[in-house]
Enzyme design. Structure first.
Site, PDB file in Angstrom:
ATOM      1  N   ASP A   1      65.267  69.250  35.851  1.00 20.19           N
ATOM      2  CA  ASP A   1      63.851  69.578  35.612  1.00 20.19           C
ATOM      3  C   ASP A   1      63.704  69.815  34.110  1.00 20.19           C
ATOM      4  O   ASP A   1      64.699  69.909  33.385  1.00 20.19           O
ATOM      5  CB  ASP A   1      63.475  70.846  36.399  1.00 20.19           C
ATOM      6  CG  ASP A   1      62.027  71.291  36.161  1.00 20.19           C
ATOM      7  OD1 ASP A   1      61.138  70.425  36.042  1.00 20.19           O
ATOM      8  OD2 ASP A   1      61.774  72.508  36.078  1.00 20.19           O
TER       9      ASP A   1
ATOM     10  N   CYS B   1      53.882  71.592  41.095  1.00 24.79           N
ATOM     11  CA  CYS B   1      54.826  71.704  39.969  1.00 24.79           C
ATOM     12  C   CYS B   1      55.917  72.647  40.449  1.00 24.79           C
ATOM     13  O   CYS B   1      55.613  73.690  41.052  1.00 24.79           O
ATOM     14  CB  CYS B   1      54.110  72.277  38.749  1.00 24.79           C
ATOM     15  SG  CYS B   1      55.216  72.804  37.421  1.00 24.79           S
TER      16      CYS B   1
HETATM   17  N1  DGL Z   1      58.505  71.706  36.836  1.00 20.53           N
HETATM   18  C1  DGL Z   1      57.763  70.624  36.338  1.00 20.53           C
HETATM   19  C2  DGL Z   1      56.920  69.917  37.342  1.00 20.53           C
HETATM   20  O1  DGL Z   1      57.225  70.024  38.509  1.00 20.53           O
HETATM   21  C3  DGL Z   1      57.520  70.466  34.901  1.00 20.53           C
HETATM   22  C4  DGL Z   1      56.418  71.218  34.287  1.00 20.53           C
HETATM   23  C5  DGL Z   1      56.430  70.983  32.813  1.00 20.53           C
HETATM   24  O2  DGL Z   1      57.513  70.928  32.230  1.00 20.53           O
HETATM   25  O3  DGL Z   1      55.347  70.829  32.230  1.00 20.53           O
HETATM   26  O4  DGL Z   1      55.979  69.232  37.027  1.00 20.53           O
END
Ligand code: DGL
Length: 261
Positions: free
Chosen positions: A6, A176
């Site tokens: 991630d 997210c």
């Molecule tokens: N955890 C991420 C997602 O699911 C990323 C969020 C980010 O880095 O802006 O979109």
């Protein structure tokens, strides 16, 4: 071994579910914190970071890759699947389960701008339950606040969710992987009648299904953490979120994968 990545600590919510569903697999996690948040990078940068990390994880011996990031999945998974031959599992906002459970016909999706603007997300929405209205709420700055500036979380949650009750929303989708870390804060600002949809366990079940036949090697059942930023930063964040308590005491190591274009 299962490789998971991630932009930061958000994907640890998916890693936590994978640990429950596939307890006998070695897990190798990369937090790309030097380039976080992915919501603020260009599509080309997100793709390049995802490609570099996937290549590195495969080089370490991973048999399955999990993109524990909605933004990176939305932008990069199709191309990554054509570049690499091992199974690559991604995440995407749980629009379908939310739409199927909605009584009011109004569903809100919380995600990064990049996820909501992606072609993959638009494809997911196309042809979707015509009697359900979807409110796409881009949560600019929220993943970043969860990662680095937690004092900003309450004001951002208020700003992004305050219209939901008046709009008749009864399902809020966590689009997210950072957002499950603040599910308790979210419950406090949302009316009790609004249901929160988190698909991280569904993803872990999919990983278990895909990974089982590929994990027959006798890897030691270890969990390893890597970050492209300072390891102490990652360890400090793990301590901040109670759902990540099981990872406390596992030292994070740094990983340098170079700059994207
Ligand atoms: N955890 C991420 C997602 O699911 C990323 C969020 C980010 O880095 O802006 O979109």
């Amino acid at each position: 071994m299962i490789g998971v990545f991630d932009s930061g600590v958000g994907g640890l919510t998916v890693l936590t579910q994978i640990r429950q569903r596939v307890p006998d697999a070695a897990l190798l996690y990369v937090a790309d914190q030097a380039y976080s948040p992915y919501g603020d990078l260009s599509e080309a940068q997100v793709f390049e970071r995802s490609r570099l990390i996937t290549q590195w994880l495969i080089g370490q011996g991973c048999a399955v890759i999990v993109i524990a990031c909605n933004t990176a999945t939305a932008i990069a998974i199709d191309q990554l699947r054509s570049l690499f031959s091992i199974p690559i599992v991604g995440v995407e906002p749980g629009v379908k389960p939310a739409a199927l459970s909605s009584r009011t016909g109004k569903v809100a999706i919380l995600a990064t701008e990049n996820t909501l603007a992606s072609q993959r997300y638009r494809r997911l929405m196309a042809g979707f339950l015509p009697n359900v209205t979807v409110l796409n709420q881009a949560c600019s700055g929220l993943a970043d606040a969860i990662e680095f500036r937690p004092t900003e979380i309450p004001a951002l949650l208020d700003k992004y969710t305050s219209a939901f009750e008046a709009e008749g929303v009864d399902q809020v989708v966590l689009g997210c992987t950072h957002y499950p870390l603040i599910i308790e804060e979210l419950k406090r600002v949302l009316p009790a009648a609004i249901n929160i949809v988190d698909t991280s366990d569904a993803i872990a079940q999919e990983v278990a299904r895909r990974a089982a036949p590929l994990l027959l090697t006798k890897d030691a059942v270890t969990v390893s953490l890597r970050t492209t930023a300072k390891p102490q930063e990652m360890e400090r964040m793990i301590k901040r979120y109670s759902s990540l308590a099981w990872l406390q005491g596992i030292p994070a190591a740094s990983l340098n994968l170079g700059n994207p274009e």
